[in-house]
Design an enzyme around this catalytic site. Structure first.
Site, short mmCIF file in Angstrom:
data_model
loop_
_atom_site.label_atom_id
_atom_site.label_comp_id
_atom_site.label_asym_id
_atom_site.label_seq_id
_atom_site.Cartn_x
_atom_site.Cartn_y
_atom_site.Cartn_z
N LEU A 1 33.23 35.26 45.91
CA LEU A 1 33.14 36.65 46.21
C LEU A 1 34.46 37.48 45.97
O LEU A 1 35.19 37.42 46.62
CB LEU A 1 32.54 37.00 47.42
CG LEU A 1 30.92 36.61 47.71
CD1 LEU A 1 30.67 36.53 49.11
CD2 LEU A 1 30.03 37.27 46.70
N GLU A 2 34.57 38.30 44.80
CA GLU A 2 35.68 39.17 44.45
C GLU A 2 35.63 40.66 45.06
O GLU A 2 36.41 41.40 44.59
CB GLU A 2 36.08 38.91 43.11
CG GLU A 2 36.21 37.39 42.58
CD GLU A 2 36.44 37.37 40.96
OE1 GLU A 2 36.53 38.57 40.55
OE2 GLU A 2 36.40 36.13 40.66
N ASN A 3 34.55 40.99 45.78
CA ASN A 3 34.60 42.39 45.99
C ASN A 3 34.56 42.44 47.77
O ASN A 3 33.93 43.41 48.09
CB ASN A 3 33.23 43.18 45.44
CG ASN A 3 33.02 43.00 44.14
OD1 ASN A 3 33.80 43.86 43.46
ND2 ASN A 3 32.47 42.29 43.43
N GLN B 1 42.68 31.36 42.12
CA GLN B 1 42.74 31.67 40.89
C GLN B 1 44.23 32.37 40.65
O GLN B 1 44.72 33.34 41.10
CB GLN B 1 41.85 32.80 40.57
CG GLN B 1 40.23 32.60 40.74
CD GLN B 1 39.47 33.61 40.52
OE1 GLN B 1 39.70 34.63 39.67
NE2 GLN B 1 38.30 33.71 41.44
#
Length: 559
Positions: free
Chosen positions: A384-386, A443
């Site tokens: 989840l990048e938000n 990442q």
């Protein structure tokens, strides 16, 4: 014709000197202390900031500050001014979303990779004696730089200097132990009105600002270990009380995640359930070197907060000549029969799944378990990048693991920014689920420069960047077998940060064996380092299978 007196004077002056003398322009006044950060952060109050050599606009040093989670790396200075007076504030900045402003006044911002000048003006109020100027970045953005800060205008009369520290806090206790954390609490200083923040020292080390609170959880600790703490109170002028007497606590014994059937060292790859220009693949065509295949991505269940669903992309099915849901499920079983693990990834760049309360946590666990049963997935990946809530996502994941039982695989793929410190959201989550966590594949791309575990900034795309970032999580309390190196499979797979396979292999060697390091070499090694991850198996195929062939062989050759 008669000349006016002024012209006569000028003519006389020209005849005597041959040139007309004019007054020179006055230089801008500057009442900022340490405007170029040549004296470190002296005069400034900064969060997640430091004076660094290198990217300076002038002189030898500049400010570099890195937003982390809800902290957008504010750096401020309070300056004595005169009332009813106009001032001009300026600074040279570079980086994503850099703000310059005055508390209660105007602000301005820019977003650029090169040095550019920000300027704003304001007029002080009728009773103003001081003003606070500030710089800061923005949520989810990379580091920014600032230099040559100027507040142009007359200085005011500084208030009398405060040299009296707050009183010593009392009744420090240490309790609620887990395998990686201890909870501290203390009584407030009797001068609590004047307290700006409290500082905690562990085992006699450097004190850390924990805010104006009377409780703090020390996390990232080693299992079955005794730690000593002491606390002091500090005011806004920098005066600090003496420390409390030391109090100690012992963490509980550590636990190893249940076995998953995976090899000691593994290669992880994301398989795209969509077509974005990379080679399209059936799941059974994923390169054999990948031990974990992350199916990307689950979808949000709009009817249930926190719930997830999954549907094979019809456009992908069409591109593959009729790849059906039944074909996909059969491919999962084929890969599992070959000893691979197939995991459902939740999130991605556009993922909007939010687990922010107990209901959402329950919905997530229930829906993810149903998908595991329906398709045969071995576990989940959190990408989840938000934004995430470590508290409720940890609750959801523990619930899911209890449903799934033995063999459950839990992976994560956080962006670099969210693994910068134990207070960062993803590192916090990883430590909370350390008992069931298989691997975190951070990442190490699309991030720009970041501070490493040695406090120095390193640019992405280098061995130093990868190793200095990985050791932050290792020193915070994650084991070597829970750390993987995440990189793009080709230059087209990410906006920035692609590195050749040789750089990945050197970083693996540096962390696992202490060899092939760059300028940064950790003080220890982690021979059980788990391996490496890439986005994606599809981009790897588009790049001639370079990652799976070269990095895969290197990972699998580790002892």
């Amino acid at each position: 014709m008669r000349l006016p007196i002024s012209r006569l004077a000028a003519t006389a002056l020209l005849s005597l000197t041959g040139a007309l003398l004019v007054p020179t322009a006055a230089h801008a006044a500057n009442i900022v202390t340490n405007p170029g950060f040549e004296s470190g952060l002296s005069g400034w109050s900064c969060s997640n900031g430091q004076a660094v050599a290198g990217p300076a606009h002038s002189g030898s040093y500049a400010l570099q500050a890195t937003p982390a989670g809800a902290d957008y790396a504010r750096c401020s200075q309070t300056i004595s001014v005169k009332p009813n007076t106009a001032y001009t504030l300026s600074a040279w900045v570079k980086g994503p979303y850099v703000y310059l402003g005055v508390d209660g006044g105007g602000s301005t911002w820019s977003s650029g990779t090169d040095w550019n000048k920000l300027t704003t003006t304001f007029t002080t109020g009728a009773s103003a004696t001081s003003t606070t100027v500030y710089l800061h970045g923005w949520y989810g953005q990379g580091p920014y730089n600032a230099d040559d800060v100027v507040l142009d205008g007359p200085g005011g009369t500084p208030p009398p200097q405060d040299t009296t520290p707050p009183t010593v806090p009392g009744a420090l206790t240490v309790g609620r132990p887990t395998s990686s954390s201890l909870a501290l609490s203390w009584s407030a200083s009797t001068d609590d009105v004047g307290v700006d923040h409290y500082e905690v020292s562990r085992d006699g080390g450097t004190a850390s600002n924990v805010g104006n609170v009377t409780g703090y959880t020390a996390s990232g600790l080693s299992a079955d270990t005794t730690y000593r703490f002491k606390v002091r109170a500090c005011d806004a002028a920098g005066n600090c009380s003496a420390y409390t007497s030391e109090a100690s606590g012992t963490t509980t014994g550590g636990t190893t995640p249940p076995p998953t059937g995976l090899p000691k060292h593994i290669l992880t790859g994301y398989w795209q359930n969509f077509d974005n220009g990379a080679t399209v693949q059936r799941l059974r065509d994923v390169q054999d070197a990948y031990d974990i295949i992350e199916v990307s991505f689950a979808d949000a269940d709009r009817s249930k907060p926190g719930g997830v669903t999954f549907t094979l992309d019809p456009a992908l099915s069409s591109r593959l000549g009729g790849y059906t849901d039944a074909d996909f499920r059969a491919d999962i079983r084929t890969k599992q029969a070959a000893g691979k693990k197939v995991v459902l990834s939740v999130g991605g760049q556009n993922g909007t799944i939010s687990v922010g309360d107990p209901t959402a946590a329950a919905n997530f666990a229930d829906s993810a378990y149903r998908l595991m049963q329906t398709y045969g997935f071995d576990g989940v990946d959190i990408d989840l990048e938000n934004g995430i809530s470590p508290t409720y996502m940890a609750q959801a994941l523990h619930s899911l693991q209890s449903k799934a039982g033995a063999g459950f695989v839990l992976t994560m793929a956080p962006e670099t920014l969210y693994m910068q410190s134990v207070g960062s959201t993803y590192l916090d989550l990883a430590l909370r689920v350390k008992d069931i966590l298989t691997v975190v594949n951070t990442q190490y791309y699309n991030s720009g420069a970041m501070n490493g575990c040695d406090g120095k900034a390193y640019g992405q795309g280098t061995v130093d960047f990868i190793t200095a970032q990985a050791c932050i999580a290792l020193r915070a309390g994650l084991r070597g077998d829970q750390i993987g190196i995440g990189v793009p499979a080709s230059p087209r797979a990410a906006g920035s940060g692609y590195v050749p396979a040789s750089v990945v292999n050197n970083a693996i060697d540096c962390l696992a064996k202490g060899t092939n390091c760059g300028s940064f070499k950790p003080g220890t090694t982690w021979p059980d380092l788990r391996g490496a991850m890439t986005w994606s198996t599809n981009w790897d195929a588009s790049n001639g299978n370079d990652f799976s062939t070269n990095v895969g062989a290197h990972v699998h050759s580790l002892p």
